[in-house]
Design a protein around this motif. Structure first.
Motif, mmCIF file in Angstrom:
data_model
loop_
_atom_site.group_PDB
_atom_site.id
_atom_site.type_symbol
_atom_site.label_atom_id
_atom_site.label_comp_id
_atom_site.label_asym_id
_atom_site.label_seq_id
_atom_site.Cartn_x
_atom_site.Cartn_y
_atom_site.Cartn_z
ATOM 1 N N ARG A 1 17.173 -14.520 -26.527
ATOM 2 C CA ARG A 1 18.278 -15.484 -26.655
ATOM 3 C C ARG A 1 17.733 -16.847 -27.063
ATOM 4 O O ARG A 1 16.602 -17.200 -26.747
ATOM 5 C CB ARG A 1 19.015 -15.660 -25.326
ATOM 6 N N HIS A 2 18.574 -17.610 -27.729
ATOM 7 C CA HIS A 2 18.253 -18.997 -28.062
ATOM 8 C C HIS A 2 19.060 -19.896 -27.132
ATOM 9 O O HIS A 2 20.229 -19.618 -26.857
ATOM 10 C CB HIS A 2 18.607 -19.305 -29.514
ATOM 11 N N VAL A 3 18.423 -20.962 -26.671
ATOM 12 C CA VAL A 3 19.088 -21.910 -25.784
ATOM 13 C C VAL A 3 18.731 -23.337 -26.184
ATOM 14 O O VAL A 3 17.687 -23.593 -26.786
ATOM 15 C CB VAL A 3 18.712 -21.684 -24.296
ATOM 16 N N LEU A 4 19.615 -24.236 -25.840
ATOM 17 C CA LEU A 4 19.328 -25.666 -25.889
ATOM 18 C C LEU A 4 19.003 -26.045 -24.457
ATOM 19 O O LEU A 4 19.763 -25.724 -23.539
ATOM 20 C CB LEU A 4 20.544 -26.447 -26.404
ATOM 21 N N VAL A 5 17.879 -26.723 -24.258
ATOM 22 C CA VAL A 5 17.432 -26.981 -22.895
ATOM 23 C C VAL A 5 17.036 -28.451 -22.722
ATOM 24 O O VAL A 5 16.451 -29.057 -23.617
ATOM 25 C CB VAL A 5 16.267 -26.025 -22.505
ATOM 26 N N THR A 6 17.426 -28.991 -21.586
ATOM 27 C CA THR A 6 17.015 -30.330 -21.155
ATOM 28 C C THR A 6 16.446 -30.158 -19.746
ATOM 29 O O THR A 6 16.519 -29.068 -19.187
ATOM 30 C CB THR A 6 18.214 -31.313 -21.125
ATOM 31 N N PRO A 7 15.944 -31.209 -19.144
ATOM 32 C CA PRO A 7 15.435 -31.041 -17.777
ATOM 33 C C PRO A 7 16.503 -30.608 -16.773
ATOM 34 O O PRO A 7 16.178 -30.037 -15.743
ATOM 35 C CB PRO A 7 14.900 -32.430 -17.422
ATOM 36 N N VAL A 8 17.789 -30.830 -17.086
ATOM 37 C CA VAL A 8 18.833 -30.534 -16.105
ATOM 38 C C VAL A 8 19.824 -29.439 -16.501
ATOM 39 O O VAL A 8 20.619 -29.012 -15.672
ATOM 40 C CB VAL A 8 19.618 -31.809 -15.726
ATOM 41 N N GLU A 9 19.804 -28.978 -17.771
ATOM 42 C CA GLU A 9 20.732 -27.922 -18.143
ATOM 43 C C GLU A 9 20.168 -27.042 -19.252
ATOM 44 O O GLU A 9 19.311 -27.452 -20.024
ATOM 45 C CB GLU A 9 22.102 -28.464 -18.538
ATOM 46 N N LYS A 10 20.712 -25.824 -19.303
ATOM 47 C CA LYS A 10 20.335 -24.846 -20.317
ATOM 48 C C LYS A 10 21.607 -24.173 -20.806
ATOM 49 O O LYS A 10 22.363 -23.614 -20.015
ATOM 50 C CB LYS A 10 19.373 -23.810 -19.718
ATOM 51 N N LEU A 11 21.840 -24.253 -22.127
ATOM 52 C CA LEU A 11 23.062 -23.728 -22.731
ATOM 53 C C LEU A 11 22.719 -22.757 -23.854
ATOM 54 O O LEU A 11 21.834 -23.029 -24.671
ATOM 55 C CB LEU A 11 23.905 -24.870 -23.305
ATOM 56 N N ASP A 12 23.429 -21.630 -23.916
ATOM 57 C CA ASP A 12 23.234 -20.667 -24.991
ATOM 58 C C ASP A 12 23.677 -21.265 -26.320
ATOM 59 O O ASP A 12 24.632 -22.052 -26.375
ATOM 60 C CB ASP A 12 24.055 -19.396 -24.746
ATOM 61 N N ILE A 13 22.991 -20.866 -27.395
ATOM 62 C CA ILE A 13 23.392 -21.207 -28.756
ATOM 63 C C ILE A 13 23.254 -19.939 -29.591
ATOM 64 O O ILE A 13 22.243 -19.243 -29.490
ATOM 65 C CB ILE A 13 22.576 -22.388 -29.332
ATOM 66 N N ALA A 14 24.272 -19.610 -30.380
ATOM 67 C CA ALA A 14 24.248 -18.411 -31.221
ATOM 68 C C ALA A 14 23.452 -18.705 -32.490
ATOM 69 O O ALA A 14 23.644 -19.744 -33.123
ATOM 70 C CB ALA A 14 25.673 -18.000 -31.578
ATOM 71 N N VAL A 15 22.556 -17.793 -32.841
ATOM 72 C CA VAL A 15 21.743 -17.933 -34.050
ATOM 73 C C VAL A 15 21.924 -16.662 -34.870
ATOM 74 O O VAL A 15 21.588 -15.570 -34.412
ATOM 75 C CB VAL A 15 20.253 -18.157 -33.695
ATOM 76 N N GLU A 16 22.483 -16.798 -36.082
ATOM 77 C CA GLU A 16 22.794 -15.633 -36.902
ATOM 78 C C GLU A 16 21.552 -14.942 -37.452
ATOM 79 O O GLU A 16 21.557 -13.733 -37.645
ATOM 80 C CB GLU A 16 23.730 -16.015 -38.052
ATOM 81 N N ASP A 17 20.514 -15.697 -37.772
ATOM 82 C CA ASP A 17 19.280 -15.106 -38.302
ATOM 83 C C ASP A 17 18.119 -15.863 -37.677
ATOM 84 O O ASP A 17 17.754 -15.595 -36.548
ATOM 85 C CB ASP A 17 19.268 -15.180 -39.828
ATOM 86 N N ALA A 18 17.556 -16.807 -38.393
ATOM 87 C CA ALA A 18 16.505 -17.669 -37.862
ATOM 88 C C ALA A 18 17.120 -19.053 -37.643
ATOM 89 O O ALA A 18 18.019 -19.457 -38.381
ATOM 90 C CB ALA A 18 15.345 -17.749 -38.844
ATOM 91 N N PRO A 19 16.633 -19.801 -36.657
ATOM 92 C CA PRO A 19 17.239 -21.111 -36.400
ATOM 93 C C PRO A 19 16.899 -22.176 -37.443
ATOM 94 O O PRO A 19 17.562 -23.203 -37.513
ATOM 95 C CB PRO A 19 16.688 -21.496 -35.025
#
Length: 190
Positions: free
Chosen positions: A77-95
């Motif tokens: 899975r790909h995620v956007l991450v900071t020190p306080v949160e982690k959120l999924d991000i959809a990636v169709e092929d390569a980011p």
């Protein structure tokens, strides 16, 4: 803090490129382990366009900022991450998409530097491998960017690599960068 616009790769010398790559710093996302918070409602399309809630993100600086906190998890899975949160991000092929190539030298002395759609510079070599995957209709070339994240090479960039490979006349066809030979053929699926 505003992010600097990406450099124009065609106007840079190899020493300028080395300096620019050394100056690239990214947040230490591999050291951050917050609790998963949900979905970012963001998507990276196959062509490298970033979307939020179905609309393209039109500010390149915002895309560069988000790309700096992008991480690939061990489960793929790909995620956007900071020190306080982690959120999924959809990636169709390569980011990322490699949109430009600067090549200097020949044979084992060659160095290939790619500019990504985010402006980042990546030199193919021991830590940044080139690989080819056979797609349904054509080869799909990728460059390892960092920590499991890859860039799809834009078709014109792939054609530049193919021209170099044909000029160097290796079997199998391929290119050298930073002392590493990269075949430009997909591995046999057997």
């Amino acid at each position: 803090m505003p992010m600097a616009p990406p450099p124009d790769l065609s106007s840079l010398s190899l020493s300028d490129i080395v300096q620019a790559m050394a100056a690239q710093t990214l947040p230490p996302v591999s050291q951050w382990h917050p609790t998963h918070c949900g979905d970012s409602e963001m998507r990276i399309a196959r062509d490298g366009t970033w979307y939020h809630q179905g609309s393209p993100i039109g500010r390149p600086a915002m895309v560069r900022l988000f790309s700096s906190i992008l991480r690939r998890e061990q489960d793929g899975r790909h995620v956007l991450v900071t020190p306080v949160e982690k959120l999924d991000i959809a990636v169709e092929d390569a980011p990322f998409v490699a949109t430009a190539l600067k090549a200097e030298g020949d044979g084992t002395d060659a160095r290939l530097v790619f500019q990504l759609n985010t402006g980042d510079l990546v030199a193919a070599g021991p830590d940044h491998a080139l690989r080819i995957e056979q797609g349904a209709d054509a080869p799909r070339p990728y460059l390892h960017v960092r920590d499991g994240l890859e860039a799809l090479l834009a078709r014109p960039v792939y054609y530049e690599l193919a021209e170099r490979a044909l000029a160097e006349d290796h079997e199998p066809p391929g290119v050298w960068s930073d002392g590493v030979f990269f075949p430009l053929i997909a591995p046999d699926p057997a």
